[in-house]
Enzyme design. Structure first.
Site, PDB file in Angstrom:
ATOM      1  N   ASP A 323       0.852  -1.186   0.000  1.00  0.00           N
ATOM      2  CA  ASP A 323       0.000   0.000   0.000  1.00  0.00           C
ATOM      3  C   ASP A 323       0.887   1.235   0.000  1.00  0.00           C
ATOM      4  OD1 ASP A 323      -1.962   1.879   0.396  1.00  0.00           O
ATOM      5  OD2 ASP A 323      -2.934   0.804   2.033  1.00  0.00           O
ATOM      6  N   HIS A 419      -9.598  -2.055  -8.279  1.00  0.00           N
ATOM      7  CA  HIS A 419      -9.382  -0.765  -7.610  1.00  0.00           C
ATOM      8  C   HIS A 419      -8.399   0.121  -8.382  1.00  0.00           C
ATOM      9  CE1 HIS A 419      -9.059   2.040  -4.283  1.00  0.00           C
ATOM     10  NE2 HIS A 419      -7.746   1.916  -4.320  1.00  0.00           N
TER      11      HIS A 419
END
Lengths: 511, 511
Positions: A323, A419
């Protein structure tokens, strides 16, 4: 983890692939141990400079030694003179960057958190703030080890806590002004807070603080960031100077917002690589606010501890996904334009020059549902491999995402609702924000589900060109949204940094 | 902080002054960098040994690679082969101790957390657990940096998480068995938990775990400790084997106990120097319990980050006091006798051989009241200087406390109600317990006070000779008690460790 990424709600993929953060990027230019040595040399120089600098001995403040029994002692090991950053350069070109050369008004080395950055920072602190360098020379400079010695300067064009890598511990806290606090009272609070933050970030207990909680530890890359919420302007009679950008965020379908944990007159973001240093700052700022403002809500977050991986790497969130890969990079031409309010604007919002807008969302991850997905399915929801963060279109973590790539089965390698596809700038007219998050975990809910997720913080020059359009898009088409609940929301105007002698928000409150 | 001390509620001063923990003690025998090198050499040896040891390649388990796209990858950087401890020796004599020589059934180096300890641990893990060493040799051993590379063995005479220094992150969690879980079901759960803990502590994701949360990081000194509460024995039909030591603790006047956050059938203590590694273990064990047990309460705690201070030091608590100086020392003759249940006992409690009893108290600190005291008054409440932990009778942190010393004003240097006086073993018939705590901070209460304090964990062979008599005394006469509230309480029987192939609690559940 170093900062947030396209793998979390509201995330947005930048157009190039190098991470901003000193902790991210597998191609670090050196090992931490080498960086340490460089940092220490720089620190020694800084200490010497500090003793003869403009803020040298004559400004050195004497802290009273109130302890009973035993002789008065020298400064504790928290003087800012010792240095040596725990961070290694994350960008390959960092090794060849001109040391200290300004990039968008901030030292490039400082911004990148390179090995020498703490040394440079100590130089600034020693020269400007006064006592540090002098104390370090008078006694022996206390060598601090990696984690403790990280120093971020409080003063500068931008506030700290935006461009630096997110630390291992974070506190977010919102305050509401008490009834009697007017513009003058708010200005006094911001002045007290700024003075305290500058001392804390240099590793010194502010005057009158004998709590001792952070003693022995170095500043541990502490940053303190201040922001103003929409309601602040009404309370202090400055409604006419409230930026349009503080208009309330629209509602999204994944929102289950708890108003009590949202918004607020004032916001403080605290980050440090040591938990006691971070708690000490939080507690001290709360005490400084006494009578003027009280806590509205407060949240605790965390990221990976420096040194937990073999080399600096992009962090992971509590879904297990890497991330932080595709944050916008300061090396891109439009970085400053997208993240910071420009100088030289006229009109009621001119006080925001050098500032940024922070969107703060407490995003709970529905981990029971998420963990029930197969690994393959999880990866298709994100569009990246879990193991190493490589896009499903191939390559490694930092390979450019190929949204048109077809898999061997004739379908898109990165699914239509993945995403990273929905969040891609190419699909959002180039909208970009700098994400810098902390994970959170506050135990378990009654049904056994973890009360855990992301304290998402996105920085941009204009939320209507950053968070809002991207989140609108994610809200409709993102496969990840089904596994997320936005449980708290806030938006703050974060003014530019201040010089020594000034305080954050001065241009608003005295303008 | 390394472990708890006489400066906190329920604290008790040991009779000598050297700390047990590798993180405590200013007289470290070497700097961290030196320790690192030693650890790495030892690790390399361990890796080689592992490949030919009794649990070598033939036992190596193959983990399925479920990731899509890209070739199957080698083991992630979490293999236990890389080592090098982040801890430096805390006891002066550690440098001369015979490596690996057993002390009370546990390797002295392991116990002390010395520089070479991780290497020794890796040797044990490689030899016993199988795959680690083989993987490290087959691929290149992945070098992990300081924090990540710490490895504590799961198998042994005692469970982990008692003798090792308390880590930077801690999770305490109690479970209640679900209605249908009988003795057999409880045994199956303990077997699953033990197997998972052994893998996690070696830095490997347990079979079937693809959550990825701890990937990239090393085991980061992860420990997992299991205990049984009083109610457990009724639920599984083993009431006749419940130890007398599990009789409920008496009530104390400072108690404001919340029953929902107290007691429990089962207890798990998790500690690691990385937040994601710790969360991953907590979450995985919760999932392994599904159907057999559900979370009753769960608390999060923290201590100082390794490397935040210039050298290993005793930590501080949220009152700012150095906390951990006077724990009982493994070098003292009666250490094992006071902390662990002896081997060779007959009768219904024989299954507790090598075990210990954990008293767990959530102790909120009334920080608003505490911070209102002058530094001088705070120091007289404790009996030690805040700056350096030296007793008010003089000397340094590790100087023996002189309870009879008079000050220049003719009064006792250490006041009559000072915490270290009331808690002193001399005043408690030698009662001793090993304190190993985490600080906690769960935000702010409605009145603005921090919901913060200590997750106090005390270890002893018999609570009626450890925690109970000392706390009775503190409850009556300790000046510190006015600043503390005990808000949750539990008592658990923590069995001895298990060998490979066994599981924690086997002697009870199959005995």
């Amino acid at each position: 983890m170093a900062d947030t990424t396209d793998t979390t709600a509201g995330g947005v993929a930048g157009d190039d692939t190098r991470p901003i953060s000193g902790r991210t990027g597998g191609k670090a230019s050196g090992k931490a141990s080498g960086g340490k040595r460089a940092g220490k040399n720089a620190a020694a120089t800084a200490a010497r400079s500090g003793s003869t600098g403009p803020g040298g001995p004559s400004k050195g403040r004497t802290r009273p030694d109130k302890s009973t029994g035993g002789p008065a002692k020298d400064a504790p090991a928290t003087t800012g003179g010792g240095a040596g950053s725990s961070r290694t350069a994350g960008e390959p070109e960092a090794a060849t960057a001109t040391p200290g050369a300004p990039v968008d008004g901030v030292s490039r080395r400082r911004l990148l958190g390179t090995a020498g950055a703490a040394g440079a920072a100590a130089l600034i602190v020693g020269g400007v703030a006064g006592a540090t360098g002098a104390e370090a020379v008078r006694g022996k400079p206390t060598p601090l080890t990696d984690v403790g010695s990280g120093v971020v300067p409080f003063h500068g064009t931008h506030q700290s806590g935006i461009l630096q890598p997110a630390q291992a511990h974070g506190h977010l806290v919102a305050f509401d002004l008490t009834g009697g606090t007017d513009r003058k009272g708010a200005a006094a609070l911001m002045r007290r807070w700024s003075a305290a933050a500058a001392e804390l970030m240099a590793g010194r207990p502010p005057q009158g603080d004998d709590s001792g909680v952070a003693l022995d530890a170095g500043p541990s890359s502490l940053t303190v960031t201040f922001g103003f919420g929409r309601t602040f302007f009404d309370r202090v009679g400055l409604t006419d100077r409230r930026p349009d950008a503080l208009e309330p965020l629209p509602a999204f379908t994944a929102d289950v917002i708890d108003g009590k944990r949202s918004n607020g007159d004032l916001w403080v973001q605290i980050g440090a690589d040591d938990a006691l240093v971070a708690f000490h700052a939080l507690r001290l700022l709360q005490k400084e606010a006494a009578g003027a403002a009280r806590v509205r809500w407060q949240m605790n977050g965390f990221n990976r501890t420096p040194g937990a991986t073999a080399q600096p790497m992009t962090g992971r969130n509590l879904m297990g996904q890497i991330d932080g890969t595709n944050n916008p990079k300061p090396s891109s031409a439009d970085f400053a334009q997208k993240i910071f309010v420009p100088d030289g604007q006229q009109g009621p919002e001119s006080w925001m020059a050098g500032g940024s807008y922070a969107v703060v969302r407490r995003i709970r991850m529905l981990l029971d549902s998420w963990d029930n997905l197969s690994l393959d399915r999880q990866e298709r929801v994100i569009g990246r491999r879990k193991s190493d963060g490589a896009p499903l279109s191939g390559g490694t973590e930092t390979t450019r995402v190929d949204l048109d790539k077809m898999g061997p089965d004739g379908a898109l390698a990165i699914p239509g609702d993945a995403h990273i596809r929905v969040a891609a700038p190419a699909n959002n007219r180039g909208a970009a924000m700098l994400r810098r998050a902390f994970s959170y975990h506050d135990g378990f809910l009654d049904d056994g589900a973890p009360d855990a997720g992301l304290l998402f913080i996105a920085w941009q020059a204009d939320p209507l060109k950053g968070f809002v359009p991207v989140q609108r898009k994610l809200d409709r088409g993102d496969g990840l949204s089904r596994f997320l609940r936005h449980e708290a929301s806030a938006l703050f105007a974060v003014p530019g940094g201040c010089d020594e002698g000034g305080y954050v928000g001065q241009h608003l409150l005295e303008g």
